[in-house]
Design a protein around this motif. Structure first.
Motif, mmCIF file in Angstrom:
data_model
loop_
_atom_site.group_PDB
_atom_site.id
_atom_site.type_symbol
_atom_site.label_atom_id
_atom_site.label_comp_id
_atom_site.label_asym_id
_atom_site.label_seq_id
_atom_site.Cartn_x
_atom_site.Cartn_y
_atom_site.Cartn_z
ATOM 1 N N LYS A 153 0.822 -1.219 0.000
ATOM 2 C CA LYS A 153 0.000 0.000 0.000
ATOM 3 C C LYS A 153 0.855 1.267 0.000
ATOM 4 C CE LYS A 153 -4.278 -1.777 1.931
ATOM 5 N NZ LYS A 153 -5.240 -1.740 3.022
ATOM 6 N N ALA A 154 1.855 1.296 0.879
ATOM 7 C CA ALA A 154 2.722 2.479 0.940
ATOM 8 C C ALA A 154 3.469 2.629 -0.386
ATOM 9 C CB ALA A 154 3.689 2.344 2.099
ATOM 10 N N ALA A 155 3.946 1.508 -0.920
ATOM 11 C CA ALA A 155 4.682 1.556 -2.190
ATOM 12 C C ALA A 155 3.763 2.021 -3.315
ATOM 13 C CB ALA A 155 5.255 0.173 -2.498
ATOM 14 N N ALA A 156 2.523 1.531 -3.304
ATOM 15 C CA ALA A 156 1.573 1.899 -4.363
ATOM 16 C C ALA A 156 1.262 3.387 -4.287
ATOM 17 C CB ALA A 156 0.293 1.086 -4.215
ATOM 18 N N LYS A 157 1.086 3.898 -3.083
ATOM 19 C CA LYS A 157 0.804 5.328 -2.911
ATOM 20 C C LYS A 157 1.962 6.155 -3.467
ATOM 21 C CE LYS A 157 0.248 8.741 0.796
ATOM 22 N NZ LYS A 157 -0.911 9.560 0.554
ATOM 23 N N GLU A 158 3.164 5.730 -3.150
ATOM 24 C CA GLU A 158 4.355 6.466 -3.615
ATOM 25 C C GLU A 158 4.418 6.449 -5.151
ATOM 26 O OE1 GLU A 158 8.047 7.610 -4.665
ATOM 27 O OE2 GLU A 158 8.038 5.424 -4.490
ATOM 28 N N LEU A 159 4.150 5.275 -5.730
ATOM 29 C CA LEU A 159 4.217 5.131 -7.196
ATOM 30 C C LEU A 159 3.235 6.056 -7.904
ATOM 31 C CD1 LEU A 159 4.434 1.303 -7.972
ATOM 32 C CD2 LEU A 159 6.029 3.090 -8.696
ATOM 33 N N THR A 160 2.035 6.195 -7.312
ATOM 34 C CA THR A 160 0.997 6.987 -7.987
ATOM 35 C C THR A 160 1.365 8.463 -8.076
ATOM 36 O OG1 THR A 160 -0.174 7.355 -5.901
ATOM 37 C CG2 THR A 160 -0.923 5.510 -7.256
ATOM 38 N N GLN A 161 2.346 8.888 -7.286
ATOM 39 C CA GLN A 161 2.726 10.307 -7.305
ATOM 40 C C GLN A 161 3.834 10.581 -8.322
ATOM 41 O OE1 GLN A 161 0.517 12.273 -5.642
ATOM 42 N NE2 GLN A 161 -0.335 10.210 -5.433
ATOM 43 N N ARG A 162 4.272 9.517 -9.006
ATOM 44 C CA ARG A 162 5.311 9.710 -10.028
ATOM 45 C C ARG A 162 4.669 10.073 -11.360
ATOM 46 N NH1 ARG A 162 9.440 4.678 -9.083
ATOM 47 N NH2 ARG A 162 9.649 4.926 -6.835
ATOM 48 N N ALA A 163 5.332 10.949 -12.094
ATOM 49 C CA ALA A 163 4.804 11.382 -13.395
ATOM 50 C C ALA A 163 4.622 10.175 -14.308
ATOM 51 C CB ALA A 163 5.766 12.381 -14.021
ATOM 52 N N GLY A 164 3.519 10.151 -15.008
ATOM 53 C CA GLY A 164 3.284 9.090 -15.996
ATOM 54 C C GLY A 164 2.742 7.793 -15.415
ATOM 55 N N PHE A 165 2.503 7.770 -14.098
ATOM 56 C CA PHE A 165 1.999 6.526 -13.498
ATOM 57 C C PHE A 165 0.597 6.203 -14.018
ATOM 58 C CE2 PHE A 165 -0.586 4.296 -10.392
ATOM 59 C CZ PHE A 165 0.175 3.161 -10.196
ATOM 60 N N ASN A 166 0.367 4.953 -14.255
ATOM 61 C CA ASN A 166 -0.964 4.521 -14.689
ATOM 62 C C ASN A 166 -1.333 3.258 -13.922
ATOM 63 O OD1 ASN A 166 -2.840 2.844 -16.494
ATOM 64 N ND2 ASN A 166 -3.007 4.911 -17.307
ATOM 65 N N PHE A 167 -2.398 3.339 -13.137
ATOM 66 C CA PHE A 167 -2.684 2.242 -12.199
ATOM 67 C C PHE A 167 -3.163 0.966 -12.875
ATOM 68 C CE2 PHE A 167 -6.999 3.871 -12.456
ATOM 69 C CZ PHE A 167 -7.810 2.768 -12.212
ATOM 70 N N TYR A 168 -3.655 1.088 -14.134
ATOM 71 C CA TYR A 168 -4.087 -0.131 -14.840
ATOM 72 C C TYR A 168 -3.118 -0.480 -15.960
ATOM 73 C CZ TYR A 168 -6.008 3.618 -17.661
ATOM 74 O OH TYR A 168 -6.132 4.771 -18.411
ATOM 75 N N TYR A 169 -1.892 0.027 -15.857
ATOM 76 C CA TYR A 169 -0.809 -0.296 -16.797
ATOM 77 C C TYR A 169 -1.181 0.036 -18.245
ATOM 78 C CZ TYR A 169 0.815 -2.845 -12.700
ATOM 79 O OH TYR A 169 1.209 -3.178 -11.426
ATOM 80 N N ASN A 170 -1.982 1.079 -18.422
ATOM 81 C CA ASN A 170 -2.407 1.496 -19.773
ATOM 82 C C ASN A 170 -3.073 0.375 -20.569
ATOM 83 O OD1 ASN A 170 -1.562 4.339 -19.986
ATOM 84 N ND2 ASN A 170 0.478 3.486 -19.622
ATOM 85 N N ALA A 171 -3.683 -0.550 -19.869
ATOM 86 C CA ALA A 171 -4.428 -1.600 -20.584
ATOM 87 C C ALA A 171 -5.611 -0.950 -21.302
ATOM 88 C CB ALA A 171 -4.923 -2.653 -19.598
ATOM 89 N N PRO A 172 -6.018 -1.460 -22.448
ATOM 90 C CA PRO A 172 -7.137 -0.845 -23.164
ATOM 91 C C PRO A 172 -8.500 -1.136 -22.536
ATOM 92 C CG PRO A 172 -6.348 -2.764 -24.358
ATOM 93 C CD PRO A 172 -5.408 -2.571 -23.206
ATOM 94 N N THR A 173 -8.555 -2.161 -21.693
ATOM 95 C CA THR A 173 -9.825 -2.531 -21.048
ATOM 96 C C THR A 173 -9.606 -2.711 -19.551
ATOM 97 O OG1 THR A 173 -10.656 -3.648 -23.039
ATOM 98 C CG2 THR A 173 -11.622 -4.330 -20.941
#
Ligand SMILES: Cc1cc2nc3c(=O)[nH]c(=O)nc-3n(C[C@H](O)[C@H](O)[C@H](O)COP(=O)(O)O)c2cc1C
Length: 195
Positions: free
Chosen positions: A83-103
């Motif tokens: 959770k802490a790692a995920a929160k940190e990642l989301t604050q980085r430029a270009g982060f996409n939580f669904y890995y830019n999947a089309p669906t």
């Protein structure tokens, strides 16, 4: 002798995909994975889930923006390391939580139903295995579950069709695989047989 067949091979070869191509899956492929979802077992045959498949690029991009913003003021409610790692990642430029999947398939369920999570998780595994069987990649996406009570996230998902009273349980990213994921080794000693 170790038994094998198509289903067992599919189970072994499914991986969590974290790099997708931009190509959208076909309507037939979407139908097949959603059909696999609703054929999962459910407690007491409730089938009270809803699978909302989001394919509109502008909606996915907006959802990502809302999720990243929500994570800025999100405080993990336990010390689960991801959770802490995920929160940190989301604050980085270009982060996409669904890995830019089309669906992105969002699994929600009615509130105050104790099997809601189990039912949605079983349906998600069906989605993952169906995707694998069709040559597609998929990944469990937990961020919407963590943010299930965030008013902005919830409000936008309502706009996209998730009923107001439903609780977000999980989500699945689905698309074509851009880079295969290595298989993480399975831990020893997690199986016991009593005979
Ligand atoms: C409940 C649950 C939540 C997960 N959440 C995420 C997630 O948010 N993002 C992600 O990239 N993978 C997520 N995963 C995938 C796991 O990281 C993955 O299954 C594990 O590393 C084993 O890899 P494999 O699926 O390729 O065998 C999740 C899996 C489960 C079961």
């Amino acid at each position: 002798m170790k038994l094998t067949n198509e289903v067992l091979t599919c189970i072994h070869e499914r991986r969590s995909t974290r790099r997708f191509t931009e190509e959208q899956i076909s309507p037939e492929q979407l139908d097949a994975v959603l059909d696999a979802a609703v054929w999962a077992p459910s407690g007491g045959n409730n089938q009270s889930w809803l699978f909302t498949a989001i394919q509109r690029k502008d909606a996915l991009v907006k959802l990502n923006e809302i999720v990243c913003e929500a994570f800025r003021h999100w405080v993990p409610d336990d010390d689960y390391p991801g959770k802490a790692a995920a929160k940190e990642l989301t604050q980085r430029a270009g982060f996409n939580f669904y890995y830019n999947a089309p669906t992105l398939i969002v699994a929600s369920n009615k509130p105050n139903y104790e099997n809601a999570m189990a039912d949605c998780a079983l349906a998600l595994e069906n989605i993952f295995l169906a995707a694998q069987s069709l040559g597609l990649g998929s990944c469990y996406i937990n961020q919407l579950y963590w943010l299930r009570d965030d008013p902005e996230v919830r409000g936008y998902l309502f706009e996209l069709g998730v009923p107001r009273e439903h609780v977000i349980r999980s989500a699945a990213a689905v698309g074509f695989i851009a880079a295969p994921s290595p298989a993480p080794a399975r831990k020893e000693g997690t199986v016991k047989i009593v005979r």
